[in-house]
Design a protein around this motif. Sequence first.
Motif, mmCIF file in Angstrom:
data_model
loop_
_atom_site.group_PDB
_atom_site.id
_atom_site.type_symbol
_atom_site.label_atom_id
_atom_site.label_comp_id
_atom_site.label_asym_id
_atom_site.label_seq_id
_atom_site.Cartn_x
_atom_site.Cartn_y
_atom_site.Cartn_z
ATOM 1 N N LEU A 151 0.830 -1.199 0.000
ATOM 2 C CA LEU A 151 0.000 0.000 0.000
ATOM 3 C C LEU A 151 0.870 1.257 0.000
ATOM 4 C CD1 LEU A 151 -2.636 -1.192 2.626
ATOM 5 C CD2 LEU A 151 -3.068 -0.861 0.186
ATOM 6 N N VAL A 159 -7.887 3.409 2.825
ATOM 7 C CA VAL A 159 -8.187 1.996 2.597
ATOM 8 C C VAL A 159 -9.667 1.758 2.874
ATOM 9 C CG1 VAL A 159 -7.768 -0.361 3.401
ATOM 10 C CG2 VAL A 159 -5.841 1.221 3.117
ATOM 11 N N SER A 177 -5.053 -1.569 9.469
ATOM 12 C CA SER A 177 -4.916 -0.526 8.450
ATOM 13 C C SER A 177 -4.781 0.838 9.109
ATOM 14 C CB SER A 177 -6.127 -0.542 7.512
ATOM 15 O OG SER A 177 -6.132 0.586 6.664
ATOM 16 N N THR A 184 -9.075 4.891 7.157
ATOM 17 C CA THR A 184 -9.708 3.586 6.929
ATOM 18 C C THR A 184 -11.220 3.696 6.997
ATOM 19 O OG1 THR A 184 -7.750 2.494 7.866
ATOM 20 C CG2 THR A 184 -9.766 1.188 7.700
#
Length: 230
Positions: A151, A159, A177, A184
């Motif tokens: 990522l 995300v 994340s 997130t």
Amino acid sequence: MVFKPALVVVDVQEDFCPPHGALAVTGGRDIVPIINEFLSFPFALKVATKDFHPQDHISFASNHPAPNNKPFESKATVANPYNPDERQEMQLWPDHCVQGTKGAEFLLELDVGKVDHIVEKGQDKRVEMYSAFADPFRNPRVAQSNLAEKLRDAGITDVFVVGLSADYCVKFTAIDSAKEGFRTWVVGDATRAVDPSSSSMDAVYAEYAELGISVVGRDAAQVEKVKSLA
């Protein structure tokens, strides 16, 4: 502010879905059309994860002695293999997503052809790995994927997490994340839970709130922002 989103599709596999899944989540198949819709959006990176266990995985109730080996009921305390002082209580499950079995396969109706990267998790028999990033042990980690690095290399800022199940693998993937520094978002419409009761999910949402994780609908402004990148 830069906005470069990724989509993480968690564990949309046969064993997590009716009618024949060993660990079927009610309504698990029903979210696939929404997930396929998200896979058509212009995310900078699209990732799919799959549980990919060896037959002797520690989370399988069948690998523990009776009488404390009842799937869904029994729990076991597991020590970090590299640090016996670090311990985790773990739910025991039926055998599921075993490498080389049909149960480990993605659903045929999932549009896997639009996925850029696949993370196979839970391969270390010694530890549970709900998260797409790593096992729950911290001191030290035992098993890690390359997802955080992937990522970051792609310049991802946000995300979006969808898939199965909302109270386990989706939850821990979203939490990791956020801890890795990504904004997130969990798309509630595109998840289903093992235990969908309000008491269970309220506890999940409370954890999200502490970390700044947002639960959004499929038509949320943040989703429209992704679509506008086309």
